[in-house]
Design a protein around this motif. Sequence first.
Motif, short mmCIF file in Angstrom:
data_model
loop_
_atom_site.label_atom_id
_atom_site.label_comp_id
_atom_site.label_asym_id
_atom_site.label_seq_id
_atom_site.Cartn_x
_atom_site.Cartn_y
_atom_site.Cartn_z
N ILE A 251 0.84 -1.20 0.00
CA ILE A 251 0.00 0.00 0.00
C ILE A 251 0.87 1.25 0.00
CG2 ILE A 251 -1.67 1.34 1.34
CD1 ILE A 251 -2.79 -1.36 2.35
N GLY A 252 1.91 1.24 0.83
CA GLY A 252 2.81 2.38 0.88
C GLY A 252 3.52 2.60 -0.44
N GLY A 253 3.97 1.51 -1.07
CA GLY A 253 4.67 1.61 -2.34
C GLY A 253 3.76 2.11 -3.46
N ALA A 254 2.52 1.62 -3.48
CA ALA A 254 1.57 2.06 -4.50
C ALA A 254 1.28 3.56 -4.35
CB ALA A 254 0.27 1.26 -4.39
N SER A 255 1.08 4.00 -3.12
CA SER A 255 0.83 5.43 -2.86
C SER A 255 2.04 6.27 -3.24
CB SER A 255 0.51 5.64 -1.38
OG SER A 255 -0.61 4.87 -0.98
N ALA A 256 3.22 5.76 -2.94
CA ALA A 256 4.45 6.48 -3.25
C ALA A 256 4.64 6.61 -4.76
CB ALA A 256 5.64 5.76 -2.63
N GLY A 257 4.30 5.55 -5.50
CA GLY A 257 4.46 5.60 -6.95
C GLY A 257 3.61 6.67 -7.59
N VAL A 258 2.36 6.79 -7.15
CA VAL A 258 1.47 7.82 -7.67
C VAL A 258 2.00 9.21 -7.28
CG1 VAL A 258 -0.86 8.77 -7.60
CG2 VAL A 258 -0.53 6.29 -7.66
N THR A 308 0.47 6.46 -16.58
CA THR A 308 1.71 6.40 -15.80
C THR A 308 1.42 6.16 -14.33
OG1 THR A 308 2.79 7.91 -17.35
CG2 THR A 308 3.82 7.65 -15.20
N ALA A 309 0.43 6.88 -13.79
CA ALA A 309 0.05 6.68 -12.39
C ALA A 309 -0.52 5.27 -12.19
CB ALA A 309 -0.97 7.73 -11.97
N ALA A 310 -1.27 4.79 -13.20
CA ALA A 310 -1.86 3.45 -13.10
C ALA A 310 -0.79 2.37 -13.06
CB ALA A 310 -2.81 3.22 -14.28
N ARG A 311 0.25 2.51 -13.89
CA ARG A 311 1.32 1.51 -13.87
C ARG A 311 2.22 1.68 -12.66
NH1 ARG A 311 6.58 3.31 -15.29
NH2 ARG A 311 6.58 5.36 -16.24
N ALA A 312 2.31 2.92 -12.16
CA ALA A 312 3.21 3.18 -11.02
C ALA A 312 2.73 2.48 -9.76
CB ALA A 312 3.33 4.68 -10.78
N ALA A 313 1.42 2.41 -9.58
CA ALA A 313 0.89 1.82 -8.34
C ALA A 313 1.37 0.38 -8.14
CB ALA A 313 -0.63 1.92 -8.32
N PRO A 314 1.13 -0.54 -9.08
CA PRO A 314 1.60 -1.92 -8.86
C PRO A 314 3.12 -2.07 -8.93
CG PRO A 314 0.62 -1.71 -11.04
CD PRO A 314 0.33 -0.44 -10.32
N SER A 315 3.76 -1.35 -9.84
CA SER A 315 5.22 -1.54 -10.00
C SER A 315 5.98 -0.99 -8.80
CB SER A 315 5.71 -0.88 -11.28
OG SER A 315 5.54 0.51 -11.25
N HIS A 316 5.57 0.15 -8.27
CA HIS A 316 6.27 0.72 -7.12
C HIS A 316 5.90 -0.02 -5.83
CE1 HIS A 316 7.87 4.59 -8.98
NE2 HIS A 316 7.36 3.88 -9.96
N ALA A 317 4.70 -0.60 -5.81
CA ALA A 317 4.36 -1.49 -4.69
C ALA A 317 5.32 -2.67 -4.68
CB ALA A 317 2.92 -1.96 -4.82
N ALA A 318 5.59 -3.22 -5.87
CA ALA A 318 6.52 -4.35 -5.98
C ALA A 318 7.93 -3.94 -5.59
CB ALA A 318 6.50 -4.90 -7.40
N ILE A 319 8.32 -2.72 -5.95
CA ILE A 319 9.68 -2.24 -5.62
C ILE A 319 9.88 -2.21 -4.11
CG2 ILE A 319 11.15 -0.18 -5.60
CD1 ILE A 319 10.20 0.39 -8.45
N PHE A 320 8.98 -1.57 -3.40
CA PHE A 320 9.16 -1.43 -1.95
C PHE A 320 8.99 -2.77 -1.23
CE2 PHE A 320 8.70 3.17 -2.59
CZ PHE A 320 9.71 3.62 -1.75
N ALA A 321 8.01 -3.57 -1.66
CA ALA A 321 7.81 -4.87 -1.01
C ALA A 321 9.03 -5.77 -1.22
CB ALA A 321 6.55 -5.54 -1.55
N THR A 322 9.58 -5.74 -2.43
CA THR A 322 10.77 -6.55 -2.72
C THR A 322 11.96 -6.05 -1.92
OG1 THR A 322 9.97 -7.01 -4.97
CG2 THR A 322 12.32 -7.35 -4.54
N TYR A 323 12.13 -4.74 -1.86
CA TYR A 323 13.25 -4.16 -1.10
C TYR A 323 13.17 -4.55 0.37
CZ TYR A 323 16.18 -0.78 1.28
OH TYR A 323 17.12 -0.20 2.11
#
Length: 353
Positions: A251-258, A308-323
Amino acid sequence: MAESVTDFIAGSAAGFAGKLLDYPLDTVKVLLQTQSVNANVDSGTVLTEAASSTTSTTGKASLGQPRVVYRGSIHCLQHTINTQGFFSLYKGLSSPLLGSMAENAVLFLVYNSFKRLLAGEFSPFNNAKDHGNINNKKEDLTLLQISIAGAGAGAVVPFVLTPVELIKCRLQVQNAGSNSGFRTYKGPLDVIVQTIKTDGIANGLYRGNSATLMREIPGNAAWYGVYEGVCKLMTPEGGSKADLGTSAHLIGGASAGVAYWTAFYPADTVKSYIQTNPNHNGSTFVRTMMSLYRSIGIRGLYRGWGITAARAAPSHAAIFATYEYAMKLMTPDDKTYDLNSEVSFSTKESIRT
């Protein structure tokens, strides 16, 4: 293991996961942003009246006479798949995939170094026995300090990111069948060789670096600030970040991506224009942005923001969760990243009751 090394490895893993998810829609974003630059009239496009009435005999429109190619994100996606095939959305992936790994490795390394600096620890190479104490200090940083650390990381990462994005943008525009005005490239390495041969390094590979800086500094301030803010909001009373489960990181990563892409999206439009327009005359970031504004307006500068915001939500969620998960794997003795202590808020509540 030194904390800087774990930051680098975890950041690399995060960049790999995020880029696999967002690359097809990133291709759509670049095509939307650059459609007004030397668009191909014969590829099923539609011109605005202003552009069609003033098109030169060369079939190219000037900066002040943009061609409207795609009606929106869905039309762009459908047209690209219908004319070039689905896998054309992944053309040129190798360079940005490696670039994303390098970008996120540097980004998290520099970000955490700035956090240690703000927490009173100046060395990025910490001894493992000091790790817990430093992490406690880092958790006490305010959101403003966290945003400052993010901005600092954003000021450094463009020196890794700009060449990667230049290669990515040119291959995306080329592979989608757009008449970009540049020569046809055989692949990422050919882009590098020909760009250096023609324009050098500073004016070639680092073309658009100022626009990248203008995007990354506010973008990463918002990225880390929003992520840590969401984590703080979801941390149970009396608990710490270690008590959060993967859902909180997602959730934090998705919010951050947007938030990242909303902070100063027009800078990315300017960057894409500079890097894919062979007729760009080397004007400053501000002058180029004002020229684009007069040509395509504020809506044009935000073209592609939605997808861009739509793709950012799942991809940035994956970035932070993976990190976060990678950090847990590499620092199992640290309370901040203790795999055994990861109990979600809802689980703790059920235990209390």
